[in-house]
Enzyme design. Sequence first.
Site, PDB file in Angstrom:
ATOM      1  N   LEU A 281       0.830  -1.210   0.000  1.00 19.20           N
ATOM      2  CA  LEU A 281       0.000   0.000   0.000  1.00 19.20           C
ATOM      3  C   LEU A 281       0.863   1.258   0.000  1.00 19.20           C
ATOM      4  O   LEU A 281       0.477   2.279  -0.589  1.00 19.20           O
ATOM      5  CB  LEU A 281      -0.954  -0.001   1.193  1.00 19.20           C
ATOM      6  CG  LEU A 281      -2.094  -1.019   1.102  1.00 19.20           C
ATOM      7  CD1 LEU A 281      -2.869  -1.049   2.407  1.00 19.20           C
ATOM      8  CD2 LEU A 281      -3.011  -0.704  -0.062  1.00 19.20           C
TER       9      LEU A 281
ATOM     10  N   ILE B 210       3.613   1.656  -1.553  1.00 18.08           N
ATOM     11  CA  ILE B 210       4.104   1.835  -2.924  1.00 18.08           C
ATOM     12  C   ILE B 210       3.059   2.524  -3.780  1.00 18.08           C
ATOM     13  O   ILE B 210       3.368   3.369  -4.611  1.00 18.08           O
ATOM     14  CB  ILE B 210       4.513   0.485  -3.529  1.00 18.08           C
ATOM     15  CG1 ILE B 210       5.712  -0.080  -2.778  1.00 18.08           C
ATOM     16  CG2 ILE B 210       4.821   0.618  -5.017  1.00 18.08           C
ATOM     17  CD1 ILE B 210       6.028  -1.523  -3.118  1.00 18.08           C
ATOM     18  N   GLU B 211       1.794   2.150  -3.588  1.00 15.99           N
ATOM     19  CA  GLU B 211       0.729   2.720  -4.400  1.00 15.99           C
ATOM     20  C   GLU B 211       0.513   4.145  -3.992  1.00 15.99           C
ATOM     21  O   GLU B 211       0.173   5.016  -4.646  1.00 15.99           O
ATOM     22  CB  GLU B 211      -0.565   1.934  -4.227  1.00 15.99           C
ATOM     23  CG  GLU B 211      -0.454   0.560  -4.843  1.00 15.99           C
ATOM     24  CD  GLU B 211      -1.738  -0.234  -4.699  1.00 15.99           C
ATOM     25  OE1 GLU B 211      -2.793   0.333  -4.399  1.00 15.99           O
ATOM     26  OE2 GLU B 211      -1.695  -1.429  -4.909  1.00 15.99           O
TER      27      GLU B 211
END
Length: 85
Positions: free
Chosen positions: A82, A84-85
């Site tokens: 999460l 990274i997003e």
Amino acid sequence: LDGKTTADVYLVYAKTGPERMDISQFIVSKGMDGFKLGQQIKDKLGMRASPTAELVFDNVFVPNENLVGEINGGALCMMRNLEIE
């Protein structure tokens, strides 16, 4: 989504214990008995470039060898993804 041009393998998270963070990761393959794609989700926030659909599980048996990492060890990986997003 037509079920033909989408993924052959899915990484899914599931609640596997009584504690809040008891979440594990599993590999689920297209064609497993009881697993199919549901309706496409079109009006969404976030990653609009990727096709998104419901994953439908109806008495799917996931063998032990499809566990990724340790049992109840998926929450940390999920949180890192999460970030990274």
